[in-house]
Design a protein around this motif. Structure first.
Motif, PDB file in Angstrom:
ATOM      1  N   LEU A  42       0.825  -1.206   0.000  1.00  0.00           N
ATOM      2  CA  LEU A  42       0.000   0.000   0.000  1.00  0.00           C
ATOM      3  C   LEU A  42       0.863   1.261   0.000  1.00  0.00           C
ATOM      4  CD1 LEU A  42      -2.754   1.417   0.220  1.00  0.00           C
ATOM      5  CD2 LEU A  42      -2.596   1.142   2.715  1.00  0.00           C
ATOM      6  N   SER A  43       1.897   1.263   0.816  1.00  0.00           N
ATOM      7  CA  SER A  43       2.788   2.422   0.887  1.00  0.00           C
ATOM      8  C   SER A  43       3.464   2.668  -0.450  1.00  0.00           C
ATOM      9  CB  SER A  43       3.838   2.200   1.982  1.00  0.00           C
ATOM     10  OG  SER A  43       4.740   3.289   2.035  1.00  0.00           O
ATOM     11  N   ARG A  44       3.949   1.607  -1.088  1.00  0.00           N
ATOM     12  CA  ARG A  44       4.601   1.758  -2.387  1.00  0.00           C
ATOM     13  C   ARG A  44       3.591   2.198  -3.462  1.00  0.00           C
ATOM     14  NH1 ARG A  44       9.562   0.083  -3.918  1.00  0.00           N
ATOM     15  NH2 ARG A  44       9.889   0.382  -1.686  1.00  0.00           N
ATOM     16  N   TYR A  45       2.376   1.687  -3.388  1.00  0.00           N
ATOM     17  CA  TYR A  45       1.303   2.055  -4.310  1.00  0.00           C
ATOM     18  C   TYR A  45       1.010   3.556  -4.216  1.00  0.00           C
ATOM     19  CZ  TYR A  45      -3.562   2.187  -6.096  1.00  0.00           C
ATOM     20  OH  TYR A  45      -4.723   2.474  -6.766  1.00  0.00           O
ATOM     21  N   ILE A  46       1.002   4.086  -3.003  1.00  0.00           N
ATOM     22  CA  ILE A  46       0.787   5.524  -2.799  1.00  0.00           C
ATOM     23  C   ILE A  46       1.955   6.320  -3.360  1.00  0.00           C
ATOM     24  CG2 ILE A  46       0.601   7.337  -1.044  1.00  0.00           C
ATOM     25  CD1 ILE A  46      -0.928   5.277   0.684  1.00  0.00           C
ATOM     26  N   ASP A  47       3.181   5.843  -3.093  1.00  0.00           N
ATOM     27  CA  ASP A  47       4.367   6.523  -3.610  1.00  0.00           C
ATOM     28  C   ASP A  47       4.391   6.545  -5.133  1.00  0.00           C
ATOM     29  OD1 ASP A  47       5.251   7.017  -1.052  1.00  0.00           O
ATOM     30  OD2 ASP A  47       6.603   5.288  -0.981  1.00  0.00           O
ATOM     31  N   CYS A  48       3.778   5.536  -5.741  1.00  0.00           N
ATOM     32  CA  CYS A  48       3.739   5.445  -7.206  1.00  0.00           C
ATOM     33  C   CYS A  48       2.500   6.122  -7.792  1.00  0.00           C
ATOM     34  CB  CYS A  48       3.780   3.981  -7.641  1.00  0.00           C
ATOM     35  SG  CYS A  48       5.355   3.172  -7.311  1.00  0.00           S
ATOM     36  N   ASP A  49       1.826   6.946  -6.997  1.00  0.00           N
ATOM     37  CA  ASP A  49       0.665   7.717  -7.456  1.00  0.00           C
ATOM     38  C   ASP A  49      -0.449   6.826  -7.986  1.00  0.00           C
ATOM     39  OD1 ASP A  49       2.018  10.137  -6.871  1.00  0.00           O
ATOM     40  OD2 ASP A  49       3.036  10.042  -8.803  1.00  0.00           O
ATOM     41  N   ILE A  53      -0.364   0.970 -10.837  1.00  0.00           N
ATOM     42  CA  ILE A  53      -0.147  -0.422 -10.443  1.00  0.00           C
ATOM     43  C   ILE A  53       1.103  -1.001 -11.099  1.00  0.00           C
ATOM     44  CG2 ILE A  53      -1.088  -2.766 -10.660  1.00  0.00           C
ATOM     45  CD1 ILE A  53      -3.810  -1.647 -10.044  1.00  0.00           C
ATOM     46  N   LYS A  54       1.303  -0.747 -12.396  1.00  0.00           N
ATOM     47  CA  LYS A  54       2.464  -1.329 -13.075  1.00  0.00           C
ATOM     48  C   LYS A  54       3.774  -0.816 -12.484  1.00  0.00           C
ATOM     49  CE  LYS A  54       4.474  -2.275 -17.592  1.00  0.00           C
ATOM     50  NZ  LYS A  54       5.827  -2.114 -17.046  1.00  0.00           N
ATOM     51  N   ARG A  55       3.847   0.512 -12.233  1.00  0.00           N
ATOM     52  CA  ARG A  55       5.073   1.072 -11.644  1.00  0.00           C
ATOM     53  C   ARG A  55       5.303   0.499 -10.259  1.00  0.00           C
ATOM     54  NH1 ARG A  55       6.497   6.681  -9.692  1.00  0.00           N
ATOM     55  NH2 ARG A  55       4.348   7.306 -10.118  1.00  0.00           N
ATOM     56  N   CYS A  56       4.228   0.344  -9.492  1.00  0.00           N
ATOM     57  CA  CYS A  56       4.341  -0.245  -8.162  1.00  0.00           C
ATOM     58  C   CYS A  56       4.853  -1.679  -8.251  1.00  0.00           C
ATOM     59  CB  CYS A  56       2.976  -0.215  -7.477  1.00  0.00           C
ATOM     60  SG  CYS A  56       2.935  -0.990  -5.850  1.00  0.00           S
ATOM     61  N   THR A 112      -0.549  -9.343  -8.809  1.00  0.00           N
ATOM     62  CA  THR A 112      -0.263  -9.555  -7.389  1.00  0.00           C
ATOM     63  C   THR A 112      -0.533  -8.276  -6.599  1.00  0.00           C
ATOM     64  OG1 THR A 112       1.454 -11.167  -7.973  1.00  0.00           O
ATOM     65  CG2 THR A 112       1.484 -10.295  -5.725  1.00  0.00           C
ATOM     66  N   VAL A 113      -0.189  -7.142  -7.204  1.00  0.00           N
ATOM     67  CA  VAL A 113      -0.471  -5.854  -6.560  1.00  0.00           C
ATOM     68  C   VAL A 113      -1.978  -5.683  -6.403  1.00  0.00           C
ATOM     69  CG1 VAL A 113      -0.311  -3.342  -6.784  1.00  0.00           C
ATOM     70  CG2 VAL A 113       1.637  -4.774  -7.430  1.00  0.00           C
ATOM     71  N   TYR A 125      -4.269  -7.993  -6.260  1.00  0.00           N
ATOM     72  CA  TYR A 125      -4.775  -8.950  -5.263  1.00  0.00           C
ATOM     73  C   TYR A 125      -4.553  -8.405  -3.852  1.00  0.00           C
ATOM     74  CZ  TYR A 125      -4.882 -13.008  -2.205  1.00  0.00           C
ATOM     75  OH  TYR A 125      -5.146 -13.868  -1.172  1.00  0.00           O
ATOM     76  N   ARG A 126      -3.369  -7.872  -3.588  1.00  0.00           N
ATOM     77  CA  ARG A 126      -3.063  -7.361  -2.244  1.00  0.00           C
ATOM     78  C   ARG A 126      -3.927  -6.141  -1.922  1.00  0.00           C
ATOM     79  NH1 ARG A 126       3.611  -7.641  -2.306  1.00  0.00           N
ATOM     80  NH2 ARG A 126       3.776  -9.916  -2.508  1.00  0.00           N
ATOM     81  N   LEU A 127      -4.135  -5.294  -2.905  1.00  0.00           N
ATOM     82  CA  LEU A 127      -4.979  -4.121  -2.670  1.00  0.00           C
ATOM     83  C   LEU A 127      -6.425  -4.530  -2.406  1.00  0.00           C
ATOM     84  CD1 LEU A 127      -3.580  -1.694  -5.401  1.00  0.00           C
ATOM     85  CD2 LEU A 127      -3.062  -1.697  -2.948  1.00  0.00           C
ATOM     86  N   GLN A 128      -6.868  -5.559  -3.075  1.00  0.00           N
ATOM     87  CA  GLN A 128      -8.221  -6.074  -2.837  1.00  0.00           C
ATOM     88  C   GLN A 128      -8.341  -6.663  -1.431  1.00  0.00           C
ATOM     89  OE1 GLN A 128      -8.647  -8.773  -6.124  1.00  0.00           O
ATOM     90  NE2 GLN A 128      -9.099  -7.131  -7.615  1.00  0.00           N
ATOM     91  N   LYS A 129      -7.304  -7.343  -0.981  1.00  0.00           N
ATOM     92  CA  LYS A 129      -7.288  -7.878   0.384  1.00  0.00           C
ATOM     93  C   LYS A 129      -7.350  -6.737   1.401  1.00  0.00           C
ATOM     94  CE  LYS A 129      -6.854 -11.455   1.738  1.00  0.00           C
ATOM     95  NZ  LYS A 129      -7.858 -12.448   2.192  1.00  0.00           N
ATOM     96  N   ILE A 130      -6.630  -5.654   1.114  1.00  0.00           N
ATOM     97  CA  ILE A 130      -6.671  -4.488   1.997  1.00  0.00           C
ATOM     98  C   ILE A 130      -8.092  -3.940   2.084  1.00  0.00           C
ATOM     99  CG2 ILE A 130      -5.934  -2.067   2.213  1.00  0.00           C
ATOM    100  CD1 ILE A 130      -3.226  -2.957   1.016  1.00  0.00           C
ATOM    101  N   GLU A 131      -8.778  -3.875   0.932  1.00  0.00           N
ATOM    102  CA  GLU A 131     -10.158  -3.389   0.918  1.00  0.00           C
ATOM    103  C   GLU A 131     -11.066  -4.299   1.729  1.00  0.00           C
ATOM    104  OE1 GLU A 131     -13.623  -2.077  -2.295  1.00  0.00           O
ATOM    105  OE2 GLU A 131     -11.732  -2.940  -2.994  1.00  0.00           O
ATOM    106  N   ALA A 132     -10.853  -5.611   1.613  1.00  0.00           N
ATOM    107  CA  ALA A 132     -11.693  -6.551   2.341  1.00  0.00           C
ATOM    108  C   ALA A 132     -11.473  -6.445   3.847  1.00  0.00           C
ATOM    109  CB  ALA A 132     -11.398  -7.979   1.863  1.00  0.00           C
ATOM    110  N   LEU A 133     -10.233  -6.183   4.269  1.00  0.00           N
ATOM    111  CA  LEU A 133      -9.904  -6.128   5.691  1.00  0.00           C
ATOM    112  C   LEU A 133     -10.268  -4.788   6.334  1.00  0.00           C
ATOM    113  CD1 LEU A 133      -6.426  -7.901   5.527  1.00  0.00           C
ATOM    114  CD2 LEU A 133      -8.445  -8.775   6.724  1.00  0.00           C
ATOM    115  N   THR A 134     -10.285  -3.729   5.553  1.00  0.00           N
ATOM    116  CA  THR A 134     -10.511  -2.395   6.127  1.00  0.00           C
ATOM    117  C   THR A 134     -11.831  -1.761   5.715  1.00  0.00           C
ATOM    118  OG1 THR A 134      -9.427  -1.276   4.266  1.00  0.00           O
ATOM    119  CG2 THR A 134      -8.020  -1.967   6.113  1.00  0.00           C
ATOM    120  N   ARG A 135     -12.467  -2.305   4.675  1.00  0.00           N
ATOM    121  CA  ARG A 135     -13.658  -1.706   4.079  1.00  0.00           C
ATOM    122  C   ARG A 135     -13.361  -0.329   3.489  1.00  0.00           C
ATOM    123  NH1 ARG A 135     -18.111  -4.707   5.313  1.00  0.00           N
ATOM    124  NH2 ARG A 135     -17.935  -6.129   7.098  1.00  0.00           N
ATOM    125  N   LEU A 136     -12.091  -0.108   3.168  1.00  0.00           N
ATOM    126  CA  LEU A 136     -11.653   1.119   2.500  1.00  0.00           C
ATOM    127  C   LEU A 136     -10.937   0.714   1.213  1.00  0.00           C
ATOM    128  CD1 LEU A 136     -10.205   3.037   5.580  1.00  0.00           C
ATOM    129  CD2 LEU A 136     -12.287   3.641   4.331  1.00  0.00           C
TER     130      LEU A 136
END
Length: 362
Positions: free
Chosen positions: A307-314, A317-320, A330-331, A333-344
């Motif tokens: 998530l931190s790297r995704y934010i740094d990459c504006d 997804i590809k740059r991240c 894979t990026v 998938y991880r972002l989707q997991k974050i959404e499922a865990l936080t509802r954000l």
């Protein structure tokens, strides 16, 4: 008016005695010996010196006249003036016919040394005045415009606050201590304030091209190297509070985010620095509650890093993925997991901003 101190007086004695080889005394205008080639005489009353101070003329004393003045020996006594005012009396002990030839040398040497001391004292006084005014401005107190004018400070000039923090005692002694006089000589527009034994705050003028500021920053970085941290705040005009607080927030956030960095810039940590400056309390707990399940998940740290790297990459997804050396899927998938865990959702700008604040308050 210059205040003659014992240390300066003793330097005069030591310097002149090395040149002439005769004992020298330095007396205050009221006739007290405060430095002497014969230490036991320090503190004695010298009646002839008091007479020289009142008349403004030299006084030669031979063997026949020495008894006429208490605490006096044969020799030559001369007034020493600085800026047209009597500052001290110097005496050379010895037979007048032998020591008189050194009278002008001793007097001129004493005057030059006292003039230098007066300049240093005036510079230190002005430095203290500047520090007092700027500290008041940094604390948000009302500072009359006349104070800036009297100190030669152009309040409307664009500036950036830079905090230098020494991480070792060696850096304090070799970098911070000599830095203020160095700036006064080579960067007169820079205003320096000692915040603590290990911290120095410098308000540097920026100008349209920022070239002078960048040169100063490069000079400071070169002098400090690995044992000094530089934190440059936001650009400001007149608002010294903003300059000071933004530099402080940049230092605190930068140290936490990148402990090994020696140069920290406000522009690179703008959001966490702004958050730091707000001094939030219950808000931190609220934000941390939003990512509680994410933090506790067995892959939580991995997801947070992504998530931190995704934010740094504006949000690209590809740059991240390229920076993390993983597949773009894979990026996702991880972002989707974050959404499922936080509802954000990291894919929704408003939610992503909340997630970023949550990351910055960890």
């Amino acid at each position: 008016m210059l205040t003659l101190d014992e240390q300066t007086a003793q330097r005069i004695v030591d310097r002149t005695m090395q040149a002439i080889g005769w004992s020298v005394n330095v007396m205050t205008p009221d006739g007290i010996i405060i430095a002497s080639g014969e230490p036991r005489r320090v503190g004695d009353h010298h009646e002839a010196a008091k007479l020289v101070a009142s008349s403004g003329h030299p006084l030669i004393i031979d063997d026949s006249r020495s008894g006429a003045y208490s605490g006096t020996r044969p020799g030559v006594n001369l007034p020493v003036t600085v800026g047209g005012e009597l500052a001290a009396v110097v005496g050379i002990s010895g037979a007048p016919e032998e020591v008189s030839q050194y009278a002008d040398l001793v007097r001129i040497t004493a005057e030059l040394m006292l003039e230098q001391a007066a300049l240093l004292e005036a510079g230190q006084h002005r430095r203290r005045q500047i520090e007092d005014v700027l500290l008041a401005a940094c604390e948000g107190k009302t500072v009359p415009e006349i104070w800036f004018e009297q100190l030669g400070i152009e309040a409307d000039c664009p500036r950036i606050g830079v905090i230098l923090e020494a991480t070792t005692q060696v850096a304090v002694e070799q970098v911070l201590v000599p830095l203020t006089p160095y700036l006064e000589q080579h960067h007169r527009a820079a205003l320096a304030i000692r915040l603590s034994p290990r911290q120095l705050l410098i308000f540097a003028e920026t100008g349209p091209s920022r070239s002078e500021f960048n040169n100063l920053l490069a000079t400071l970085a070169a002098r400090g190297k690995d044992d000094v941290i530089l934190a440059a705040g936001k650009s400001f005009t007149r608002n010294f509070v903003a300059g000071y607080q933004s530099a402080t927030a940049t230092l605190e956030v930068g140290r936490r985010r990148n402990p090994g960095a020696s140069l920290l810039r406000y522009e690179e940590v703008r959001i966490p620095a702004l958050w730091q400056s707000l001094a939030p309390h219950w808000q931190q707990a609220e934000l941390q509650a939003l990512i509680e399940h994410l933090v506790e998940h067995r892959q939580g740290e991995l997801y947070l890093k992504t998530l931190s790297r995704y934010i740094d990459c504006d949000g690209e997804i590809k740059r991240c993925a390229d920076q993390l050396n993983i597949h773009p899927n894979t990026v996702r998938y991880r972002l989707q997991k974050i959404e499922a865990l936080t509802r954000l959702s990291p894919f929704v700008l408003r939610d992503l901003l909340v997630l970023q604040f949550a990351l910055e308050t960890r």
